[in-house]
Design an enzyme around this catalytic site. Sequence first.
Site, PDB file in Angstrom:
ATOM      1  N   GLN A  12       0.825  -1.211   0.000  1.00  0.00           N
ATOM      2  CA  GLN A  12       0.000   0.000   0.000  1.00  0.00           C
ATOM      3  C   GLN A  12       0.863   1.267   0.000  1.00  0.00           C
ATOM      4  OE1 GLN A  12      -2.247   0.971   3.523  1.00  0.00           O
ATOM      5  NE2 GLN A  12      -3.723   2.218   2.408  1.00  0.00           N
ATOM      6  N   ASP A  34      10.213  -6.583  -3.750  1.00  0.00           N
ATOM      7  CA  ASP A  34       9.094  -7.151  -2.982  1.00  0.00           C
ATOM      8  C   ASP A  34       9.152  -8.659  -3.150  1.00  0.00           C
ATOM      9  OD1 ASP A  34       6.389  -7.689  -1.884  1.00  0.00           O
ATOM     10  OD2 ASP A  34       6.149  -5.523  -2.100  1.00  0.00           O
ATOM     11  N   ILE A  35       8.346  -9.380  -2.358  1.00  0.00           N
ATOM     12  CA  ILE A  35       8.260 -10.833  -2.604  1.00  0.00           C
ATOM     13  C   ILE A  35       7.097 -11.135  -3.535  1.00  0.00           C
ATOM     14  CG2 ILE A  35       9.420 -11.768  -0.559  1.00  0.00           C
ATOM     15  CD1 ILE A  35       6.568 -12.094   0.674  1.00  0.00           C
ATOM     16  N   TYR A 143       1.085  -7.328  16.472  1.00  0.00           N
ATOM     17  CA  TYR A 143       1.584  -6.274  15.595  1.00  0.00           C
ATOM     18  C   TYR A 143       2.095  -5.086  16.427  1.00  0.00           C
ATOM     19  CZ  TYR A 143       1.225  -2.663  11.914  1.00  0.00           C
ATOM     20  OH  TYR A 143       1.452  -1.653  11.023  1.00  0.00           O
ATOM     21  N   LYS A 147       5.842  -3.533  16.796  1.00  0.00           N
ATOM     22  CA  LYS A 147       6.167  -2.138  16.444  1.00  0.00           C
ATOM     23  C   LYS A 147       6.844  -1.424  17.618  1.00  0.00           C
ATOM     24  CE  LYS A 147       4.831  -1.798  12.145  1.00  0.00           C
ATOM     25  NZ  LYS A 147       5.832  -1.647  11.090  1.00  0.00           N
TER      26      LYS A 147
HETATM   27  N1  SER Z   1      -2.961   0.179   9.383  1.00  0.00           N
HETATM   28  C1  SER Z   1      -2.347  -0.687  10.346  1.00  0.00           C
HETATM   29  C2  SER Z   1      -3.250  -1.782  10.749  1.00  0.00           C
HETATM   30  O1  SER Z   1      -4.430  -1.555  10.791  1.00  0.00           O
HETATM   31  C3  SER Z   1      -1.947   0.100  11.553  1.00  0.00           C
HETATM   32  O2  SER Z   1      -0.660   0.535  11.437  1.00  0.00           O
HETATM   33  O3  SER Z   1      -2.788  -2.839  11.078  1.00  0.00           O
END
Ligand code: SER
Length: 318
Positions: A12, A34-35, A143, A147
Amino acid sequence: MENILVIGAAGQIGSELTLALRKIHGNNHVFATDIKDASSDIKNGGPYQLLDVMDDKLLIHFVIRHKITQIYHLAAVLSGNAEKLPLQAWHINMNSLMNVLEIAKLVEDVKKVFWPSSIAVFGPSTPRKQTPQLTTMEPSTVYGISKLAGERWCEYYFKKYDVDVRSIRYPGLISYKTEPGGGTTDWAVEIYYDAVRKGSYTCFLKKDTKQPMLFMEDAINATIRLMEVNNKRLKLHTGYNIMGVSVSPEEVAAEIRKHIPGFKISYAPDFRQDIAMTWPESVDDSLARMHDDWKPYYDLNRITEIMLMQIKKKETET
Ligand code: SER
């Protein structure tokens, strides 16, 4: 002369950032990788190669061979997908970053690294409105944990090894070129596609759940400006809070109805509703605005106009 490596150029952010970087630095100086297969403008407009960031040996050879001076590492498993395969997501998100940081440490030519952080670094104990840059951070998603750990590693490599890593905590990014996949903020893109294609949308968040969003063009500008700022003016080497607008699904739906009066929205919240409730609804981005006068241009009105117009155009072309 810079030689720039973009990892995740088909994604994106990458699919737009690569083109913007090629305009600035020249087509042949921005290496898209990219893969997965990238769009034809990325593949035909300059160097493009299939490359897996997890393969540290191939990656370092690539960086040395092409005399890479800046790396944008954009590949990641997003929040919703990461919850489905937690260990794999942790492995991919962390090890890919560590590969890039190590290469930046080892290869002298590499002067700067960009790595995206996210509003996911915050958690249920964080204040949800105007979330400060520095506050309680106890992310509860895989996630988000990756981060936050990533931000700490970026700062570690900066302090210990002088690796100039720069980062932004992106909010949800709204774009028409490449759709995101597996994120908690994806509804803010899906809603426009479904409005054009079907005249209706079923949202996976509740109608009044607000999230911070940013139009892709603003995000690209902020990113490139951050990478160009003089090192001495940088306030931090973790992630800067930034945002454009704070919006809920019902607010976006109301804006869409100004263009498509019959647009219908229904709500079927899933597990991503719980994730959204642990993330900010708006962030305080005064630090990013201060350090190089950055500010977003696109409000919800402008975003909606452009999204609907561009998606209609895409739909009629295909
Ligand atoms: N756009 C991402 C997600 O929704 C957040 O960094 O996982």
